[in-house]
Motif scaffolding. Structure first.
Motif, short mmCIF file in Angstrom:
data_model
loop_
_atom_site.label_atom_id
_atom_site.label_comp_id
_atom_site.label_asym_id
_atom_site.label_seq_id
_atom_site.Cartn_x
_atom_site.Cartn_y
_atom_site.Cartn_z
N ARG A 181 41.64 45.01 57.30
CA ARG A 181 41.78 44.49 58.67
C ARG A 181 40.50 43.85 59.17
O ARG A 181 40.42 43.45 60.34
N THR A 182 39.50 43.75 58.35
CA THR A 182 38.22 43.18 58.75
C THR A 182 38.01 41.85 58.05
O THR A 182 38.62 41.58 57.00
N THR A 183 37.13 41.02 58.60
CA THR A 183 36.90 39.71 58.01
C THR A 183 35.98 39.77 56.81
O THR A 183 35.83 38.76 56.10
N LYS A 184 35.35 40.92 56.57
CA LYS A 184 34.53 41.11 55.38
C LYS A 184 35.06 42.32 54.62
O LYS A 184 35.39 43.34 55.21
N GLY A 185 35.13 42.20 53.29
CA GLY A 185 35.61 43.29 52.46
C GLY A 185 35.68 42.88 51.01
O GLY A 185 36.32 41.88 50.68
N VAL A 186 35.00 43.61 50.14
CA VAL A 186 34.99 43.26 48.71
C VAL A 186 35.31 44.47 47.84
O VAL A 186 34.76 44.65 46.76
N THR A 187 36.21 45.33 48.32
CA THR A 187 36.62 46.50 47.55
C THR A 187 37.76 46.11 46.61
O THR A 187 38.86 45.79 47.05
N GLY A 188 37.49 46.13 45.31
CA GLY A 188 38.53 45.79 44.35
C GLY A 188 38.75 44.30 44.23
O GLY A 188 38.02 43.48 44.79
N TYR A 189 39.77 43.92 43.47
CA TYR A 189 40.12 42.51 43.28
C TYR A 189 40.79 41.96 44.54
O TYR A 189 41.43 42.68 45.29
N ASP A 190 40.67 40.67 44.72
CA ASP A 190 41.24 40.02 45.91
C ASP A 190 42.70 39.64 45.62
O ASP A 190 43.02 38.48 45.35
N LEU A 191 43.58 40.64 45.70
CA LEU A 191 44.99 40.40 45.44
C LEU A 191 45.66 39.64 46.58
O LEU A 191 46.70 38.99 46.36
N THR A 192 45.07 39.70 47.77
CA THR A 192 45.65 38.97 48.89
C THR A 192 45.68 37.48 48.60
O THR A 192 46.71 36.80 48.74
N ARG A 193 44.55 36.94 48.17
CA ARG A 193 44.48 35.51 47.88
C ARG A 193 45.33 35.15 46.67
O ARG A 193 45.81 34.01 46.56
N LEU A 194 45.53 36.09 45.76
CA LEU A 194 46.39 35.84 44.61
C LEU A 194 47.85 35.69 45.06
O LEU A 194 48.57 34.79 44.60
N LEU A 195 48.29 36.56 45.97
CA LEU A 195 49.69 36.52 46.39
C LEU A 195 50.00 35.30 47.24
O LEU A 195 51.09 34.72 47.15
N VAL A 196 49.04 34.90 48.10
CA VAL A 196 49.28 33.73 48.95
C VAL A 196 49.30 32.47 48.07
O VAL A 196 48.35 32.19 47.35
N GLY A 197 50.39 31.75 48.12
CA GLY A 197 50.55 30.56 47.28
C GLY A 197 51.28 30.83 45.98
O GLY A 197 51.50 29.89 45.20
N SER A 198 51.68 32.08 45.73
CA SER A 198 52.34 32.40 44.47
C SER A 198 53.84 32.14 44.51
O SER A 198 54.55 32.38 43.52
N GLY A 199 54.36 31.68 45.63
CA GLY A 199 55.76 31.25 45.70
C GLY A 199 56.78 32.35 45.51
O GLY A 199 57.90 32.08 45.07
N GLY A 200 56.42 33.59 45.85
CA GLY A 200 57.37 34.68 45.71
C GLY A 200 57.64 35.07 44.27
O GLY A 200 58.64 35.75 43.99
N THR A 201 56.77 34.69 43.35
CA THR A 201 56.98 35.02 41.94
C THR A 201 56.30 36.32 41.52
O THR A 201 56.56 36.82 40.43
N LEU A 202 55.42 36.86 42.37
CA LEU A 202 54.69 38.09 42.03
C LEU A 202 55.15 39.28 42.86
O LEU A 202 55.18 40.41 42.35
N ALA A 203 55.45 39.07 44.12
CA ALA A 203 55.86 40.15 45.01
C ALA A 203 56.53 39.56 46.24
O ALA A 203 56.35 38.37 46.54
#
Length: 460
Positions: A181-203
């Protein structure tokens, strides 16, 4: 066809009022803005995150493919059902779960209309920057799927830049939560950016936490007319080389101008206008004159016919309404519009549009170009009669030539519409085999049974 057992399982999981397999409903959800149609076996209307978990688990058990859908306003086949699939429409998941002006965020379900998010934000002096042309009716879930953008992207970025976190359901029916919920955060892989733009093919996204910004105090608009496409796009390069970044920098060629003439928005253009730029600046009210002066200086040059600023609010609104309606307006030129939202470096725009004109002449077809020139993102529309087999073949040759040119110029196949079904054969032109295989492996990790939006994004 969907088995009676699977249909009964979906109804048991969601309730009979959320599962439809009648012919009329299936026909309504058989297409998006592309001309092709595939009737799904059923249409499901989940009302909550738990409903999505339940329906995916039924789909896994019965090996039923899922086609996720927002408003169906995409034009690359991203919501086109695959044969034998069920459509999962998120239009009933329309709750704003949280609005937190202090922390500048909003939490929404995927069926919320994009424009409603911005309207809510502005009630507290904030705004949601992504502004696709379909914002008045598209849903945020579809925007997330395609990483949608719009005119303001030149200054503020695209949907992905405003997603802090997601709640989603993978192709195995597991819940995942990404980001924070914060504008800074580097815990783990950035799955958010992976899902955005994936066209509903991952989740399947069921909840999004979005970042908001303070709304600018004011906006100033310039309308600039040019004698040629080349002159207009050379002016775009000059604008993007100087210090003031406009909040919009939109281009229309002669065909696009002709398409909006029925609206009256082009009635007062000077004779000889063959290209048009819409340029806007925003920010503090007392700083707008400085920004406009800098933009006017950069825009002035060979081929400019007229520059108008400060024209009345109604005229500005009319011109922007005409610009946003262009995607539909160009259909008056020919029944079928083959739309490509390609991107090239801004410095290559003028040469690229010259090449498009060459292809249009060689293939004897009208090609309409307009779009977000400040990003190098053009909507290239090849207009054709689908009943004319020879013309349709020439249209596909034109598209192939344009795609090859985009890659040769260091560009990309899609800026905001996604790949869907319509562009996937071109993907190997841009993505190397090893990288493509890594992407396929990621797909298998999220969706081992291949049930989420099959037939999209990757070539066969």
């Amino acid at each position: 066809m969907l088995s009676d057992t699977a249909l009964a399982a979906f109804r048991s999981a969601l309730g009979g009022e959320r599962v439809f397999d009648d012919a009329a409903t299936r026909a309504l959800y058989a297409s998006d803005e592309t001309p092709r149609r595939v009737d799904p076996d059923a249409v499901l209307f989940p009302g909550s995150h738990d409903d999505v978990v339940a329906l995916v688990r039924v789909a896994v058990e019965h090996r039923v493919a899922i086609t996720p859908r927002g408003a169906g306003s995409g034009n690359v086949g991203g919501a086109l059902p695959s044969p034998g699939s069920v459509v999962v429409s998120f239009e009933c998941m329309r709750w704003v779960k949280e609005f937190d002006p202090v922390n500048r965020l909003v939490v929404v379900e995927p069926g919320v209309v994009t424009e409603e998010i911005d309207r809510l934000a502005r009630s507290a002096g904030l705004f949601y920057p992504p502004d696709p042309g379909s914002a008045a009716y598209s849903r945020i879930g579809g925007n997330l799927a395609m990483n949608a953008a719009g005119p303001r992207a030149v200054k503020y970025g695209v949907t992905r830049d405003y997603v802090l976190g997601l709640r989603a359901v993978t192709g195995t029916g597991e819940e995942i939560c990404t980001g924070c919920r914060t504008t800074k955060g580097v815990t783990g892989y950035d799955l958010t950016r992976l899902l955005v733009g994936s066209g509903g093919t991952l989740a399947l996204v069921t909840e999004a936490t979005l970042k908001l910004l303070p709304a600018p105090e004011g906006v100033a608009t310039l309308r600039v007319c040019f004698a040629s496409n080349h002159a207009a796009l050379e002016a775009v390069s000059r604008v993007m080389r100087q210090a003031v970044t406009p909040c919009a920098l939109e281009f229309m060629d002669q065909h696009a101008i002709d398409a909006i003439r029925p609206t009256g928005a082009a009635d007062d253009l000077p004779d000889g206008t063959r290209a048009l730029l819409m340029v806007e600046a925003d920010g503090r009210a007392d700083d707008l004159p400085r920004q406009i002066e800098a933009l006017e200086h950069a825009l002035a040059g060979d081929g400019m016919l007229e520059m108008r600023s400060g024209f009345d609010r109604d005229a500005i609104a009319q011109l922007w309404a005409a610009r946003r309606s262009l995607s539909h307006a160009v259909k008056r030129i020919a029944p079928l519009k083959l739309n490509e939202d390609v991107v090239v470096p801004v410095s290559a725009l003028a040469d690229f549009v010259d090449f498009i004109d060459h292809v249009a002449g060689a293939q004897r077809l009208p090609i309409v170009s307009f779009g977000h020139a400040g990003n190098g993102n053009l909507h290239v529309n090849v207009m054709v009669d689908p009943d004319d087999g020879d013309a349709l073949a020439r249209a596909h040759l034109a598209l192939e030539s344009i795609m090859l040119r985009v890659i040769a110029l260091g560009g990309t196949l899609s800026g905001e519409h996604g790949i869907g079904t319509e562009k996937r054969k071109f993907v190997p032109l841009e993505i190397a085999p090893a990288t493509l295989e890594l992407m396929r492996a990621i797909k298998r990790q999220f969706d081992p049974h291949g049930l989420l939006n099959p037939g999209k994004l990757f070539p066969d």
